[in-house]
Scaffold this active site. Structure first.
Site, mmCIF file in Angstrom:
data_model
loop_
_atom_site.group_PDB
_atom_site.id
_atom_site.type_symbol
_atom_site.label_atom_id
_atom_site.label_comp_id
_atom_site.label_asym_id
_atom_site.label_seq_id
_atom_site.Cartn_x
_atom_site.Cartn_y
_atom_site.Cartn_z
ATOM 1 N N HIS A 241 0.833 -1.201 0.000
ATOM 2 C CA HIS A 241 0.000 0.000 0.000
ATOM 3 C C HIS A 241 0.864 1.247 0.000
ATOM 4 O O HIS A 241 2.068 1.199 0.315
ATOM 5 C CB HIS A 241 -0.919 0.009 1.231
ATOM 6 C CG HIS A 241 -0.163 0.059 2.537
ATOM 7 N ND1 HIS A 241 0.139 1.234 3.178
ATOM 8 C CD2 HIS A 241 0.355 -0.927 3.307
ATOM 9 C CE1 HIS A 241 0.816 0.974 4.285
ATOM 10 N NE2 HIS A 241 0.957 -0.334 4.390
ATOM 11 N N VAL A 246 -1.358 7.919 8.705
ATOM 12 C CA VAL A 246 -1.949 6.912 9.575
ATOM 13 C C VAL A 246 -1.280 5.570 9.297
ATOM 14 O O VAL A 246 -1.279 5.087 8.160
ATOM 15 C CB VAL A 246 -3.470 6.810 9.356
ATOM 16 C CG1 VAL A 246 -4.072 5.777 10.292
ATOM 17 C CG2 VAL A 246 -4.125 8.167 9.555
ATOM 18 N N LEU A 247 -0.710 4.949 10.307
ATOM 19 C CA LEU A 247 0.091 3.747 10.145
ATOM 20 C C LEU A 247 -0.704 2.623 9.482
ATOM 21 O O LEU A 247 -1.791 2.253 9.949
ATOM 22 C CB LEU A 247 0.615 3.284 11.510
ATOM 23 C CG LEU A 247 1.509 2.044 11.509
ATOM 24 C CD1 LEU A 247 2.787 2.300 10.723
ATOM 25 C CD2 LEU A 247 1.821 1.611 12.928
ATOM 26 N N ASP A 248 -0.152 2.067 8.395
ATOM 27 C CA ASP A 248 -0.721 0.914 7.693
ATOM 28 C C ASP A 248 -2.167 1.140 7.262
ATOM 29 O O ASP A 248 -2.962 0.193 7.206
ATOM 30 C CB ASP A 248 -0.629 -0.343 8.562
ATOM 31 C CG ASP A 248 0.807 -0.812 8.748
ATOM 32 O OD1 ASP A 248 1.663 -0.435 7.931
ATOM 33 O OD2 ASP A 248 1.065 -1.541 9.723
ATOM 34 N N ASP A 249 -2.506 2.382 6.940
ATOM 35 C CA ASP A 249 -3.890 2.697 6.576
ATOM 36 C C ASP A 249 -3.977 3.361 5.208
ATOM 37 O O ASP A 249 -5.016 3.879 4.829
ATOM 38 C CB ASP A 249 -4.512 3.606 7.645
ATOM 39 C CG ASP A 249 -6.025 3.723 7.492
ATOM 40 O OD1 ASP A 249 -6.680 2.676 7.360
ATOM 41 O OD2 ASP A 249 -6.542 4.865 7.498
#
Length: 304
Positions: A241, A246-249
């Site tokens: 991604h 925003v972490l891993d979003d």
């Protein structure tokens, strides 16, 4: 080297969009190689990717965005990219288009960030060396020295930047300086086990790609493979991604899964998971380099 131009468009949906853009290219003598479009009916948005042959000498940095002044010019009677931009700009404005125009004459420059796990970095370096990834890799950055020998084997400059809680800001300044020095346009986190600051991410919008495991069901925290094995999962996966604050979003580019059985041990899950990470990361990087991805909201359109 890629001898084509790519136009990416998103705008409010309406009748005649494909015809109007294609007609302009036809009038200017373009040979359209690929055309793909998508409509989000819920939001009323239209997305299109057009690729056409480009047989002309050109200058500039290989990427043009609406409103930029460094026009690409021709010198041998081939397709006049600068003229296309001049004539397309008012059309795009009238149709409320956001657009980017890329020239394949300049290979994108990509930096790899990694830590101690080297399977993703090794895979990308090999794919680049064999011509599968059409880019230049002028820099590898790591907070460990494990990748230094591999960087030397492929002839890629290596930058060791240790990261501590107290020195994180200074480390990022050094990293950004090196990225600017090497004119990097895409950063690939090939299992880089550090969180980038919002300021760093803001410097490369939709131009930092990450990969991580994504178990089904999901397991967060440390030792995810051990937790998945203890739970008896039947599927494991990986996700690639774009990085956002925003972490891993961030917008997902690619995902894949593989089946697991009761016979698989933790080491089997680790091996299969790493294979998936290599696959989904390399696909995401290749599609980005081929200008096949458009971001909108927190989603992506990935053109065929």
């Amino acid at each position: 080297m890629n001898q084509s131009a790519v136009l990416l468009i998103d705008c409010p949906d309406r009748r005649g969009l494909v015809a109007r853009v294609s007609s302009l290219l036809y009038e200017l003598g373009a040979n359209i190689l690929h055309s793909d479009q998508h409509t989000d009916h819920d939001l009323g948005l239209f997305f299109m990717r057009l690729e056409w042959g480009l047989k002309t000498a050109e200058h500039g940095d290989g990427v043009r965005q609406a409103g930029e002044d460094d026009a690409v010019c021709t010198g041998d009677g081939g397709f006049d990219l600068a003229r296309f931009e001049r004539e397309f700009a008012p059309l795009a404005e009238s149709l409320e288009m956001r657009w980017k125009l890329y020239s394949g004459r300049r290979r994108p420059r990509v930096a790899l960030f990694c830590s101690q796990y080297l399977h993703c970095a090794a895979d990308l370096l090999y794919r680049n060396a064999t011509g599968e990834l059409d880019c230049e890799i002028p820099l590898i950055v790591s907070n460990h020295r494990a990748v230094e020998a591999m960087a030397g084997f492929y002839g890629v400059p290596f930058e060791y930047v240790p990261v501590t809680a107290e020195g994180r800001a200074a480390a990022e300044r050094r990293q950004l300086e090196r990225l600017e020095l090497h004119d990097v346009e895409l950063v690939v986190l090939a299992r880089y086990m550090q969180i980038l600051s919002p300021g760093f991410v803001a410097r490369y919008p939709a131009a930092i790609i990450n990969v991580h495991h994504s178990f089904l069901p999901a397991f967060t925290g440390a030792r995810p493979y051990h937790a998945a094995h203890a739970r008896g999962v039947k599927l494991i996966g990986a996700t690639s991604h774009y990085v956002t604050e925003v972490l891993d979003d961030g917008p997902i580019i690619e995902q894949d899964v593989t089946r697991i059985s009761h016979r698989d041990q933790v080491e089997d899950l680790v091996a299969r998971g790493r294979d998936l990470e290599r696959i989904v990361l390399s696909r995401a990087v290749r599609w980005h380099l081929e200008r096949r991805i458009l971001c909108y909201g927190n989603k992506t359109v990935v053109f065929d």
